[in-house]
Enzyme design. Structure first.
Site, PDB file in Angstrom:
ATOM      1  N   LYS A  11       0.830  -1.201   0.000  1.00 43.44           N
ATOM      2  CA  LYS A  11       0.000   0.000   0.000  1.00 43.44           C
ATOM      3  C   LYS A  11       0.872   1.262   0.000  1.00 43.44           C
ATOM      4  O   LYS A  11       2.084   1.178   0.220  1.00 43.44           O
ATOM      5  CB  LYS A  11      -0.917  -0.038   1.239  1.00 43.44           C
ATOM      6  CG  LYS A  11      -1.850  -1.252   1.251  1.00 43.44           C
ATOM      7  CD  LYS A  11      -2.762  -1.231   2.465  1.00 43.44           C
ATOM      8  CE  LYS A  11      -3.678  -2.441   2.475  1.00 43.44           C
ATOM      9  NZ  LYS A  11      -4.671  -2.401   3.552  1.00 43.44           N
ATOM     10  N   TYR A  51     -12.397  -3.221  -3.353  1.00 45.75           N
ATOM     11  CA  TYR A  51     -12.939  -3.159  -1.993  1.00 45.75           C
ATOM     12  C   TYR A  51     -14.461  -3.284  -1.973  1.00 45.75           C
ATOM     13  O   TYR A  51     -15.107  -2.739  -1.093  1.00 45.75           O
ATOM     14  CB  TYR A  51     -12.503  -1.863  -1.307  1.00 45.75           C
ATOM     15  CG  TYR A  51     -11.042  -1.877  -0.893  1.00 45.75           C
ATOM     16  CD1 TYR A  51     -10.545  -2.856  -0.030  1.00 45.75           C
ATOM     17  CD2 TYR A  51     -10.156  -0.905  -1.337  1.00 45.75           C
ATOM     18  CE1 TYR A  51      -9.218  -2.871   0.354  1.00 45.75           C
ATOM     19  CE2 TYR A  51      -8.816  -0.917  -0.958  1.00 45.75           C
ATOM     20  CZ  TYR A  51      -8.353  -1.904  -0.110  1.00 45.75           C
ATOM     21  OH  TYR A  51      -7.038  -1.919   0.284  1.00 45.75           O
ATOM     22  N   ARG A 104       3.160  -7.023   9.227  1.00 45.28           N
ATOM     23  CA  ARG A 104       2.483  -5.957   9.982  1.00 45.28           C
ATOM     24  C   ARG A 104       2.969  -5.928  11.430  1.00 45.28           C
ATOM     25  O   ARG A 104       3.094  -4.864  12.037  1.00 45.28           O
ATOM     26  CB  ARG A 104       0.964  -6.169   9.929  1.00 45.28           C
ATOM     27  CG  ARG A 104       0.365  -5.856   8.560  1.00 45.28           C
ATOM     28  CD  ARG A 104      -1.062  -6.326   8.483  1.00 45.28           C
ATOM     29  NE  ARG A 104      -1.745  -5.940   7.260  1.00 45.28           N
ATOM     30  CZ  ARG A 104      -2.837  -6.528   6.810  1.00 45.28           C
ATOM     31  NH1 ARG A 104      -3.376  -7.536   7.493  1.00 45.28           N
ATOM     32  NH2 ARG A 104      -3.404  -6.123   5.699  1.00 45.28           N
ATOM     33  N   ASN A 114      -1.894  -0.220   7.170  1.00 44.56           N
ATOM     34  CA  ASN A 114      -1.348  -1.528   7.575  1.00 44.56           C
ATOM     35  C   ASN A 114      -0.447  -2.146   6.495  1.00 44.56           C
ATOM     36  O   ASN A 114      -0.265  -3.355   6.439  1.00 44.56           O
ATOM     37  CB  ASN A 114      -2.462  -2.472   8.028  1.00 44.56           C
ATOM     38  CG  ASN A 114      -3.463  -2.767   6.933  1.00 44.56           C
ATOM     39  OD1 ASN A 114      -3.301  -2.309   5.804  1.00 44.56           O
ATOM     40  ND2 ASN A 114      -4.473  -3.538   7.244  1.00 44.56           N
ATOM     41  N   HIS A 117      -1.722  -5.577   1.525  1.00 42.91           N
ATOM     42  CA  HIS A 117      -2.960  -6.350   1.392  1.00 42.91           C
ATOM     43  C   HIS A 117      -2.623  -7.743   0.886  1.00 42.91           C
ATOM     44  O   HIS A 117      -1.760  -7.901   0.024  1.00 42.91           O
ATOM     45  CB  HIS A 117      -3.899  -5.676   0.382  1.00 42.91           C
ATOM     46  CG  HIS A 117      -5.091  -6.521   0.034  1.00 42.91           C
ATOM     47  ND1 HIS A 117      -6.291  -6.431   0.705  1.00 42.91           N
ATOM     48  CD2 HIS A 117      -5.234  -7.510  -0.889  1.00 42.91           C
ATOM     49  CE1 HIS A 117      -7.132  -7.325   0.192  1.00 42.91           C
ATOM     50  NE2 HIS A 117      -6.512  -7.989  -0.771  1.00 42.91           N
ATOM     51  N   GLU A 128      -9.029 -10.467  -7.556  1.00 45.00           N
ATOM     52  CA  GLU A 128      -8.102  -9.349  -7.340  1.00 45.00           C
ATOM     53  C   GLU A 128      -6.970  -9.353  -8.369  1.00 45.00           C
ATOM     54  O   GLU A 128      -6.583  -8.291  -8.877  1.00 45.00           O
ATOM     55  CB  GLU A 128      -7.553  -9.411  -5.912  1.00 45.00           C
ATOM     56  CG  GLU A 128      -8.622  -9.108  -4.876  1.00 45.00           C
ATOM     57  CD  GLU A 128      -8.204  -9.383  -3.442  1.00 45.00           C
ATOM     58  OE1 GLU A 128      -9.007  -9.115  -2.529  1.00 45.00           O
ATOM     59  OE2 GLU A 128      -7.080  -9.883  -3.212  1.00 45.00           O
TER      60      GLU A 128
HETATM   61  P1  CMP Z   1      -7.177  -4.905   4.269  1.00 42.76           P
HETATM   62  O1  CMP Z   1      -7.616  -5.991   5.205  1.00 42.76           O
HETATM   63  O2  CMP Z   1      -6.060  -5.120   3.359  1.00 42.76           O
HETATM   64  O3  CMP Z   1      -8.435  -4.451   3.401  1.00 42.76           O
HETATM   65  C1  CMP Z   1      -9.416  -3.584   3.922  1.00 42.76           C
HETATM   66  C2  CMP Z   1      -8.700  -2.393   4.517  1.00 42.76           C
HETATM   67  O4  CMP Z   1      -9.529  -1.424   5.097  1.00 42.76           O
HETATM   68  C3  CMP Z   1      -7.848  -2.880   5.683  1.00 42.76           C
HETATM   69  O5  CMP Z   1      -6.782  -3.634   5.177  1.00 42.76           O
HETATM   70  C4  CMP Z   1      -7.472  -1.559   6.307  1.00 42.76           C
HETATM   71  O6  CMP Z   1      -6.411  -0.925   5.591  1.00 42.76           O
HETATM   72  C5  CMP Z   1      -8.745  -0.761   6.079  1.00 42.76           C
HETATM   73  N1  CMP Z   1      -9.563  -0.664   7.286  1.00 42.76           N
HETATM   74  C6  CMP Z   1     -10.084  -1.680   7.999  1.00 42.76           C
HETATM   75  N2  CMP Z   1     -10.808  -1.187   9.039  1.00 42.76           N
HETATM   76  C7  CMP Z   1     -10.736   0.158   8.944  1.00 42.76           C
HETATM   77  C8  CMP Z   1     -11.293   1.237   9.698  1.00 42.76           C
HETATM   78  N3  CMP Z   1     -12.080   1.008  10.765  1.00 42.76           N
HETATM   79  N4  CMP Z   1     -11.003   2.500   9.322  1.00 42.76           N
HETATM   80  C9  CMP Z   1     -10.239   2.733   8.234  1.00 42.76           C
HETATM   81  N5  CMP Z   1      -9.688   1.745   7.465  1.00 42.76           N
HETATM   82  C10 CMP Z   1      -9.944   0.492   7.820  1.00 42.76           C
END
Ligand code: CMP
Length: 160
Positions: A11, A51, A104, A114, A117, A128
């Site tokens: 990311k 997403y 992570r 984070n 992905h 994807e």
């Molecule tokens: P990922 O699991 O790769 O895909 C969905 C992403 O949404 C997740 O990583 C985070 O980067 C983001 N995400 C998940 N929960 C939240 C939240 N509460 N607020 C903002 N971003 C979020």
């Protein structure tokens, strides 16, 4: 068991943090095979597809604007049970709670930022990969190291 491919995105925060090489290194050292690699700026359309499961969440708009702010680095990896293997190397969503030793867990503190992905399951992986890679950008080749990474019976399964 399944032999398949999985999608990884480093990311914007992972790119800014200079973690591309570290992340590729970890997957390579694990014994996974790189079959696709590219840098791209994700369009709003691509991010809406990517997403789709989060489209009704309050953070959807913010997530898309963060993910489209600067380029990401996309990868497709192949290997035995590759989807769960990569998810384990990546660690759980919340960086500050992720297991030490995971990407992570070793490098992140945030939930949204984070770093990376990884596809959740084989169906998502296929969907994807198709969002970011054309067929011509995905490669089939023999990884000679597989002969020492896998036992013969595992290699037989991989070839099927
Ligand atoms: P990922 O699991 O790769 O895909 C969905 C992403 O949404 C997740 O990583 C985070 O980067 C983001 N995400 C998940 N929960 C939240 C939240 N509460 N607020 C903002 N971003 C979020």
């Amino acid at each position: 068991m399944e032999s398949s491919r999985t999608a990884v995105l480093v990311k914007p925060d992972g790119l800014q943090r200079g973690l591309i090489g570290e992340i590729i290194n970890r997957f390579e050292k694990k014994g996974l095979k790189l079959v696709g690699l590219k840098m791209l700026l994700m369009s709003d359309e691509k991010l809406s597809d990517w997403y789709v499961e989060h489209k009704d969440k309050s953070f959807f708009g913010e997530l898309k604007s963060f993910m489209g702010s600067i380029p990401i680095v996309a990868m497709a990896w192949e290997g035995y049970d590759v989807v769960p293997v990569v998810r384990k190397l990546v660690g759980t969503t919340l960086g500050r709670a992720a297991e030490a030793g995971s990407i992570r867990g070793d490098f992140g503190m945030s939930q949204q930022y984070n770093l990376i992905h990884a596809s959740s399951n084989a169906t998502d992986a296929e969907r994807e990969i198709a969002i970011v890679f054309s067929k011509a950008e995905l490669f089939n080749y023999t990884n000679v190291m597989d002969a020492v990474i896998y036992a013969d019976y595992e290699l037989d399964t991989l070839k099927k």
